[in-house]
Design an enzyme around this catalytic site. Structure first.
Site, PDB file in Angstrom:
ATOM      1  N   LYS A  75     -13.567  -6.697  -8.121  1.00  0.00           N
ATOM      2  CA  LYS A  75     -13.974  -7.125  -6.635  1.00  0.00           C
ATOM      3  C   LYS A  75     -15.428  -7.322  -6.724  1.00  0.00           C
ATOM      4  O   LYS A  75     -16.156  -6.393  -7.317  1.00  0.00           O
ATOM      5  CB  LYS A  75     -13.536  -5.843  -5.885  1.00  0.00           C
ATOM      6  N   LYS A 120       0.806  -1.260   0.127  1.00  0.00           N
ATOM      7  CA  LYS A 120      -0.174   0.003  -0.062  1.00  0.00           C
ATOM      8  C   LYS A 120       1.041   1.357  -0.138  1.00  0.00           C
ATOM      9  O   LYS A 120       1.695   1.450   0.817  1.00  0.00           O
ATOM     10  CB  LYS A 120      -0.772   0.109   1.255  1.00  0.00           C
TER      11      LYS A 120
END
Length: 327
Positions: A246, A150
């Site tokens: 997703k 991240k």
């Protein structure tokens, strides 16, 4: 007649999960149960504020479908009746699970797959932190074959360099979560490529991503916040090389399977991702992830406590879900 129930549940994260937009210590999920003649199918979703969702709004959307579901609404009708998003995802996946349990035909067969799902290696996410702390996390998990880092913008090259030094044999992909500015894309892509990074996820805010079509990027770019359901796919062509599918964005397994087929036909590589959730949230995505270039279904690995039964992991290797988990 199908009976619908929906409930909000909270699960602790193992530590703190941080991305460019903030940090959290729990995951908040909504679970849908559809019961008919003593048989229950379950689906799980994660309402996401980035897309204007909340626990309350998703619960309300789900409850609005109670009458139609009670009258026998199926997956195709559900896809037409509800917008893509978390609420539809939970209901859709519960319908898949209910159909599998009623019929005895596993979801993978009903979805048209020729063979049973195989074990997959998932990425393991390293939360946004200082280069030093990310390097420590990388060293601790250096046996894992694939990290997703991240990132946020400033300091990202130092973060990736520190992780690469701590885990020289681990493959790397990175996720900026819309945290970069346009002038970062070309130089960061070149330098991250030299560090062995294989993919950069959502470098720019979705509203600003048109410029990506004109920027050089030796590392493939992946659409995440810019990617939702099939109707938005044409806007991604020419900007991105990879699409992150997703189920909380597609609104369920039904749409995710269709989106994957259309994205592949358009020449895009496939990544299957997840919101941070428990094993039932990963199980339907595990089907779509078969044969995908990148798999990022590590949600249960990042929790302090998962559901029982949950996925069986050997390090980062996920074994197919058992029928009592889903499908």
């Amino acid at each position: 007649m199908i009976k619908l129930t929906a409930k909000h549940e909270s699960f602790p994260i193992a530590g703190t999960f941080t991305i460019s937009r903030g940090s959290k210590t729990t995951v908040e999920v909504v679970v849908v149960e559809l019961t008919e003649n003593g048989v229950t199918g379950r689906g799980e979703c994660v309402p996401y504020a980035r897309y204007g969702e909340s626990i309350a709004s998703v619960m309300a959307q789900i409850q609005d479908m109670e009458g139609a579901l009670g009258q026998g609404m199926g997956r195709d009708a559900l896809n037409a009746a509800m917008p893509a998003g978390a609420a539809r995802n939970a209901i859709d996946c519960a319908l898949w699970d209910l159909d599998a349990k009623r019929s005895g035909v596993p979801a993978w067969k009903a979805a048209g797959f020729k063979q049973a799902p195989q074990a997959l290696v998932t990425a393991y996410t390293l939360s946004l932190d200082t280069p030093e702390n990310m390097a420590k996390a990388a060293e601790k998990n250096a046996a894992r074959p694939l990290f997703k880092l991240k990132l946020t913008g400033d300091g990202d090259l130092d973060r990736v360099a520190a992780v690469r030094s701590a885990a020289p044999d681990t493959r790397l992909i990175v996720d900026a979560n819309e945290g970069w500015s346009p002038e970062m894309v070309e130089p960061f892509s070149e330098k991250l490529g030299a560090l062995g990074v294989e993919m950069i996820e959502q470098p720019l805010p979705a509203a600003q991503d048109a410029i990506l079509a004109d920027l050089a990027h030796p590392v493939p770019l992946c659409a995440d916040e810019s990617a939702h359901a099939r109707k938005g796919l044409p806007s991604l062509i020419g900007k991105y090389d990879v699409i992150n599918i997703k189920l909380d964005k597609t609104g369920g397994l039904t749409e995710a399977l269709l989106l994957r087929a259309e994205a592949e036909a358009a020449g895009m590589e496939i990544m299957i991702g997840c919101m941070l959730a428990t094993s039932p949230g990963m199980a339907p995505a595990f089907l779509v992830a078969q044969g995908a270039k990148f798999v990022d279904l590590d949600g249960p690995l990042l929790l302090a406590v998962d559901r029982e039964p949950g996925f069986e992991f050997e390090g980062s290797l996920m074994h197919p879900p058992k029928p009592e988990l889903w499908g």
